[in-house]
Scaffold this active site. Structure first.
Site, PDB file in Angstrom:
ATOM      1  N   SER A 184      -8.057  -4.774   5.056  1.00 27.47           N
ATOM      2  CA  SER A 184      -8.673  -4.503   3.756  1.00 27.47           C
ATOM      3  C   SER A 184      -9.030  -5.767   2.965  1.00 27.47           C
ATOM      4  CB  SER A 184      -7.774  -3.577   2.920  1.00 27.47           C
ATOM      5  OG  SER A 184      -7.530  -2.371   3.610  1.00 27.47           O
ATOM      6  N   ASP A 226       0.834  -1.207   0.000  1.00 28.57           N
ATOM      7  CA  ASP A 226       0.000   0.000   0.000  1.00 28.57           C
ATOM      8  C   ASP A 226       0.868   1.255   0.000  1.00 28.57           C
ATOM      9  OD1 ASP A 226      -2.354   1.421   0.011  1.00 28.57           O
ATOM     10  OD2 ASP A 226      -2.699   1.216   2.166  1.00 28.57           O
ATOM     11  N   HIS A 249       2.293   3.537  -9.042  1.00 30.21           N
ATOM     12  CA  HIS A 249       2.038   2.107  -9.299  1.00 30.21           C
ATOM     13  C   HIS A 249       3.173   1.488 -10.123  1.00 30.21           C
ATOM     14  CE1 HIS A 249      -1.776   2.386  -7.388  1.00 30.21           C
ATOM     15  NE2 HIS A 249      -2.355   3.112  -8.318  1.00 30.21           N
ATOM     16  N   TRP A 253       2.724   8.048  -2.468  1.00 33.47           N
ATOM     17  CA  TRP A 253       4.126   8.237  -2.858  1.00 33.47           C
ATOM     18  C   TRP A 253       4.215   9.169  -4.067  1.00 33.47           C
ATOM     19  CZ3 TRP A 253       7.169   7.384  -7.136  1.00 33.47           C
ATOM     20  CH2 TRP A 253       8.548   7.346  -6.932  1.00 33.47           C
ATOM     21  N   LEU A 305      10.787 -20.435  -5.304  1.00 40.46           N
ATOM     22  CA  LEU A 305       9.902 -19.495  -4.590  1.00 40.46           C
ATOM     23  C   LEU A 305       8.497 -19.657  -5.145  1.00 40.46           C
ATOM     24  CD1 LEU A 305       9.485 -16.975  -2.689  1.00 40.46           C
ATOM     25  CD2 LEU A 305       9.747 -15.583  -4.748  1.00 40.46           C
TER      26      LEU A 305
HETATM   27  C1  IPE Z   1      -5.455  -2.673  -0.179  1.00 36.84           C
HETATM   28  O1  IPE Z   1      -5.120  -1.333  -0.314  1.00 36.84           O
HETATM   29  C2  IPE Z   1      -5.428  -3.346  -1.521  1.00 36.84           C
HETATM   30  C3  IPE Z   1      -4.122  -3.503  -2.121  1.00 36.84           C
HETATM   31  C4  IPE Z   1      -2.983  -3.192  -1.602  1.00 36.84           C
HETATM   32  C5  IPE Z   1      -4.136  -4.100  -3.433  1.00 36.84           C
HETATM   33  P1  IPE Z   1      -6.228  -0.198  -0.456  1.00 36.84           P
HETATM   34  O2  IPE Z   1      -5.498   1.085  -0.550  1.00 36.84           O
HETATM   35  O3  IPE Z   1      -7.161  -0.527  -1.543  1.00 36.84           O
HETATM   36  O4  IPE Z   1      -7.009  -0.341   0.928  1.00 36.84           O
HETATM   37  P2  IPE Z   1      -7.872   0.736   1.735  1.00 36.84           P
HETATM   38  O5  IPE Z   1      -8.897   1.274   0.782  1.00 36.84           O
HETATM   39  O6  IPE Z   1      -6.952   1.797   2.190  1.00 36.84           O
HETATM   40  O7  IPE Z   1      -8.457  -0.043   2.859  1.00 36.84           O
HETATM   41  C1  IPE Z   2      -1.632   0.269  -3.313  1.00 36.97           C
HETATM   42  O1  IPE Z   2      -1.404   1.622  -3.328  1.00 36.97           O
HETATM   43  C2  IPE Z   2      -1.878  -0.297  -4.686  1.00 36.97           C
HETATM   44  C3  IPE Z   2      -3.289  -0.655  -4.931  1.00 36.97           C
HETATM   45  C4  IPE Z   2      -4.237  -0.634  -4.024  1.00 36.97           C
HETATM   46  C5  IPE Z   2      -3.635  -1.062  -6.282  1.00 36.97           C
HETATM   47  P1  IPE Z   2      -2.582   2.678  -3.291  1.00 36.97           P
HETATM   48  O2  IPE Z   2      -2.965   3.013  -4.689  1.00 36.97           O
HETATM   49  O3  IPE Z   2      -3.708   2.208  -2.433  1.00 36.97           O
HETATM   50  O4  IPE Z   2      -1.863   3.902  -2.621  1.00 36.97           O
HETATM   51  P2  IPE Z   2      -2.480   4.927  -1.568  1.00 36.97           P
HETATM   52  O5  IPE Z   2      -3.003   4.114  -0.420  1.00 36.97           O
HETATM   53  O6  IPE Z   2      -3.568   5.669  -2.282  1.00 36.97           O
HETATM   54  O7  IPE Z   2      -1.341   5.790  -1.196  1.00 36.97           O
HETATM   55 MG    MG Z   3      -4.103   2.419  -0.466  1.00 35.31          MG
END
Ligand code: IPE
Ligand code: IPE
Ligand code: MG
Length: 245
Positions: free
Chosen positions: A201, A27, A44, A32, A138
């Site tokens: 999540s 996450d 991403h 970032w 792995l």
């Molecule tokens: C959880 O992150 C899903 C992934 C890392 C793929 P999110 O950013 O979607 O989760 P919430 O919305 O903060 O709970």
């Molecule tokens: C995690 O990073 C990747 C996915 C959930 C696909 P986020 O996109 O949720 O990044 P933040 O939480 O908005 O910083």
């Molecule tokens: Mg997130």
């Protein structure tokens, strides 16, 4: 080898228990990028680069199973641009990493509902799973369109069918586990979440029922093999009792 990183010197826990299966909620990509004034997709893309490094570091760190959360059943709520951009990153990741993974002994699998993903991505997923099926160095499992509640719902349907067919009379925990996307996988010993959020999540609610958790403020694009190594070192101090005295 990861430049600037040595597994031999990174862990100094005197041989204490290591987690065999590590699961990561990757996450913080969006934050970032936003912190730098860049579009979320840049985060991403940087995150996908990190995945490559972490995957390569795992065997050196004694991790046999790595499960990573790439896209949740809830992430469809994001803008079309972000969702399509992520799907493109997944396709590219599989296309570009396929050859390397096959030769480096990585067995790649996916969990999550596949029907909602585009056909090309589904085909790539099936093909890399088949291509790496014999690898043992792995076990990499990528959760795409994964939600624990969705998985449990699909697993319950499978179980109900087996009961209706007379294959099972009184279902056990093992029967339900066999109907999950993760059938045959060990449960994660340790679940790591980056970015400072302290929630799960919808990630592996069944499988992580007895996992240890580690929450780190580091955003995923900044998470290095050294961070992973430090967390694994601390894991050795944990006392896992599983309900025993
Ligand atoms: C959880 O992150 C899903 C992934 C890392 C793929 P999110 O950013 O979607 O989760 P919430 O919305 O903060 O709970
Ligand atoms: C995690 O990073 C990747 C996915 C959930 C696909 P986020 O996109 O949720 O990044 P933040 O939480 O908005 O910083
Ligand atoms: Mg997130």
């Amino acid at each position: 080898m990861i430049p600037g990183f040595s597994a031999a010197t990174a862990i100094s826990d005197g041989g204490a228990a290591r987690p065999r299966h590590v699961a990561i909620i990757m996450d913080g990509n969006g934050r970032w990028a936003t912190e730098r004034g860049w579009p979320r997709l840049v985060g991403h893309r940087r995150g996908a680069e990190r995945v490559k490094q972490i995957v390569r570091a795992c065997p050196e760190l004694g991790v046999d199973w790595l499960t990573i959360y790439a896209f949740s059943t809830e992430n469809w709520k994001r803008s079309t641009e972000e969702v399509l951009g992520l799907m493109k990153i997944f396709r590219r990741y599989i296309e570009r990493e396929a050859v390397g993974m096959a030769s480096e002994g990585v067995r790649m699998r996916f969990i999550g509902g596949r029907e909602r993903l585009d056909r090309k991505l589904q085909d790539l997923m099936a093909s890399i799973e088949a291509r790496t099926a014999g690898n043992t160095r792995l076990n990499l499992t990528v959760a795409i369109n994964y939600g624990g509640r969705d998985e449990l719902t699909r697993a319950s349907t499978r179980l109900a069918r087996k009961i209706a067919a007379g294959e099972i009379e009184t279902p056990t925990e093992a029967d339900l586990a066999d109907c999950m996307d993760t059938a045959g996988h060990p449960d994660p010993d340790l679940v790591i979440r980056t970015s400072g959020e302290t929630r799960t999540s919808n990630f592996l609610p069944w499988q992580a029922a007895y996992s240890e958790y580690e929450f780190t403020p580091t955003l995923w694009p900044d998470f290095t093999p050294q961070h992973l190594s430090d967390i694994l070192g601390n894991y050795g101090m944990r006392d896992r009792r599983f309900g025993g005295a």
